[in-house]
Design a protein around this motif. Structure first.
Motif, PDB file in Angstrom:
ATOM      1  N   GLU A  96       0.404   3.826 -13.215  1.00  0.00           N
ATOM      2  CA  GLU A  96       0.865   2.646 -11.797  1.00  0.00           C
ATOM      3  C   GLU A  96       0.478   0.983 -12.822  1.00  0.00           C
ATOM      4  O   GLU A  96       0.159   0.951 -13.346  1.00  0.00           O
ATOM      5  N   THR A 111      -1.557   8.668  -6.461  1.00  0.00           N
ATOM      6  CA  THR A 111       0.001   8.833  -6.082  1.00  0.00           C
ATOM      7  C   THR A 111       0.336  10.250  -6.140  1.00  0.00           C
ATOM      8  O   THR A 111       1.026  10.807  -5.633  1.00  0.00           O
ATOM      9  N   ALA A 112      -0.101  10.984  -7.057  1.00  0.00           N
ATOM     10  CA  ALA A 112       0.000  12.231  -7.661  1.00  0.00           C
ATOM     11  C   ALA A 112      -0.571  12.887  -6.736  1.00  0.00           C
ATOM     12  O   ALA A 112       0.073  13.686  -6.403  1.00  0.00           O
ATOM     13  N   VAL A 139       2.770  13.253  -3.866  1.00  0.00           N
ATOM     14  CA  VAL A 139       3.742  13.734  -3.642  1.00  0.00           C
ATOM     15  C   VAL A 139       3.386  15.152  -3.956  1.00  0.00           C
ATOM     16  O   VAL A 139       3.985  16.292  -3.350  1.00  0.00           O
ATOM     17  N   ILE A 198       5.451   3.079  -4.078  1.00  0.00           N
ATOM     18  CA  ILE A 198       6.375   2.768  -5.235  1.00  0.00           C
ATOM     19  C   ILE A 198       7.281   2.733  -4.754  1.00  0.00           C
ATOM     20  O   ILE A 198       8.353   2.021  -6.384  1.00  0.00           O
ATOM     21  N   SER A 229       6.190   1.938 -10.725  1.00  0.00           N
ATOM     22  CA  SER A 229       5.000   3.214 -10.983  1.00  0.00           C
ATOM     23  C   SER A 229       6.121   4.866 -11.309  1.00  0.00           C
ATOM     24  O   SER A 229       7.155   4.505 -11.670  1.00  0.00           O
ATOM     25  N   ILE A 265       5.391   7.541 -10.288  1.00  0.00           N
ATOM     26  CA  ILE A 265       6.529   8.279  -9.093  1.00  0.00           C
ATOM     27  C   ILE A 265       7.956   7.991  -9.229  1.00  0.00           C
ATOM     28  O   ILE A 265       8.939   8.764  -9.400  1.00  0.00           O
ATOM     29  N   CYS A 290       9.570  14.208  -2.580  1.00  0.00           N
ATOM     30  CA  CYS A 290       8.502  14.968  -2.907  1.00  0.00           C
ATOM     31  C   CYS A 290       8.775  16.258  -3.615  1.00  0.00           C
ATOM     32  O   CYS A 290       8.202  16.597  -4.402  1.00  0.00           O
ATOM     33  N   ILE A 334      10.358  15.614  -6.739  1.00  0.00           N
ATOM     34  CA  ILE A 334       9.360  15.258  -7.873  1.00  0.00           C
ATOM     35  C   ILE A 334       8.942  16.836  -8.292  1.00  0.00           C
ATOM     36  O   ILE A 334       8.394  16.259  -9.198  1.00  0.00           O
ATOM     37  N   ARG A 335       7.974  17.105  -7.375  1.00  0.00           N
ATOM     38  CA  ARG A 335       7.456  18.458  -7.751  1.00  0.00           C
ATOM     39  C   ARG A 335       8.316  19.712  -8.625  1.00  0.00           C
ATOM     40  O   ARG A 335       7.224  19.872  -9.537  1.00  0.00           O
ATOM     41  N   LEU A 389       1.619  16.081 -13.037  1.00  0.00           N
ATOM     42  CA  LEU A 389       0.833  15.671 -11.223  1.00  0.00           C
ATOM     43  C   LEU A 389      -0.028  16.599 -11.573  1.00  0.00           C
ATOM     44  O   LEU A 389      -1.255  15.642 -10.729  1.00  0.00           O
TER      45      LEU A 389
END
Length: 373
Positions: free
Chosen positions: A57, A88-89, A92, A105, A110, A112, A132, A135-136, A143
């Motif tokens: 970050e 932040t991980a 998410v 973000i 960031s 993310i 999210c 991203i996952r 993450l």
């Protein structure tokens, strides 16, 4: 969500030649991190490396830094803590506090958002649940690595946390305490075993001369080591190296360098400094490119270059004049007419431009505020 403090125990270092190197608050600054490791003469797999939180970050290479550290952990004696920025991980992974996540973000560099850019998606045009999920799907190992980090590391000789511990037995009742407690050195906590933390830039503890080097308080047995890397323009990445009974400190930054052309001796000084946490001022007058301001915190009025005055605040300003010898190198922070704000041996101060062999490029930006500190 389970809010208990996760603690990992570290084995004793058996090699008498091995060093225990502690670094905090890398903030996605991969180049400076690699530079610092070289300056520490770090031996991967031999020395123990402890990264005390805020791996990512705010910096320029969050994803690259994270993957670099993950490989270090996989192949060497490297241990990491969770910092408040690394959290932040979990936001998410668990779709937790999504509006807060969106605000974070989209307001700073960031990890993310770097992941989102790699996927070609934009949270501005998506529901955060779907964002999210995407991203996952693509970055679950990264993450999960951050989400699984402990909050406290305990070695036979020292205790490590990102921001603080409440006591030596239970450390804290909520992970937020060990990740976000501000001004740990100003608390009344005292410990029998050294406690090493980051989180609060050490310059925030100084009100006369701004110094970014690690602070050790022997009365409390606390090391505070965050040098303001990334969050302060004049900041640096610090390492504290423990080897037997010896303790050394090393730092690195990405500022331009200048060579001192002649000896400078400012003589007797009465320095003062404005920190980010005590930055409020009122403007009394203005002349040329300077403003006369008053600080209730310092209980004084003083003239300051306009480059430091922003929205009723003055941050990271000092009147300190830097002593230096010809041939020494200093880091260039800010040029202001015929004066140059430099950093030398981790200390911030002013020098005459004519006393320096300056690099060609000019940078007149003021220092960044340590957002989310």
């Amino acid at each position: 969500m389970n809010r208990s403090v996760v603690v990992h125990a570290l084995p004793e270092l058996t090699d008498p030649e091995a060093k225990e190197i502690v670094i905090s608050d890398i903030h996605g600054n991969l180049a400076v991190y690699q530079q610092l490791l070289k300056k520490c003469r770090y031996r991967h797999g031999v020395d123990r490396l402890i990264l005390a939180g805020d791996l990512v970050e705010k910096g320029p290479e969050n994803l690259a830094l994270l993957r670099f550290v993950m490989e270090q952990v996989r192949t060497g004696n490297v241990w990491c803590l969770m910092g408040n920025c690394d959290f932040t991980a979990k936001n998410v992974l668990f779709s937790y506090r999504l509006q807060f996540l969106r605000s974070v973000i989209t307001s700073r560099q960031s990890l993310i958002m770097e992941m989102a850019e790699a996927l070609g998606i934009d949270p501005a045009g998506m529901e955060m649940d779907e964002f999210c999920h995407r991203i996952r799907q693509a970055f679950l190992p990264e993450l999960q690595f951050l989400a699984d980090l402990p909050h406290v590391l305990v070695s036979p000789d020292r205790i490590y946390a990102h921001a603080a511990i409440m006591d030596e037995e239970h450390f804290g009742s909520d992970f937020r305490e060990v990740m976000t407690t501000p001004f740990f050195l100003h608390t009344d906590k005292r410990f029998s075993k050294p406690v090493v933390v980051g989180h609060m830039p050490v310059s925030e503890y100084r009100n006369r001369v701004i110094d970014f080097s690690p602070v050790f308080d022997p009365a409390r047995n606390i090391w505070s080591i965050d040098g303001g890397n990334v969050v302060k323009r004049s900041g640096q990445l610090n390492a504290v190296i423990f080897q037997g009974r010896n303790v050394t400190t090393v730092s690195a930054d990405d500022l331009e360098q200048a060579v001192v052309l002649k000896d400078t001796d400012p003589g007797v000084q009465i320095p003062f400094a404005m920190s980010w946490n005590h930055r409020d001022i009122s403007v009394l007058d203005h002349a040329g490119e300077q403003s006369l301001v008053h600080s209730d915190w310092l209980r004084r009025s003083f003239w300051v270059p306009d480059a430091f005055v922003q929205s009723g605040s003055v941050s990271e300003y000092t009147n300190y004049r830097m002593p230096a010898q010809a041939g020494e190198r200093v880091s260039v922070v800010l040029r202001c007419q015929d004066q140059v704000l430099v950093k030398h041996n981790s200390v911030l101060g002013w020098m005459e431009a004519e006393a320096l062999a300056l690099p060609e490029s000019e940078d007149n930006d003021t220092e960044q505020e340590p957002a989310g500190m």
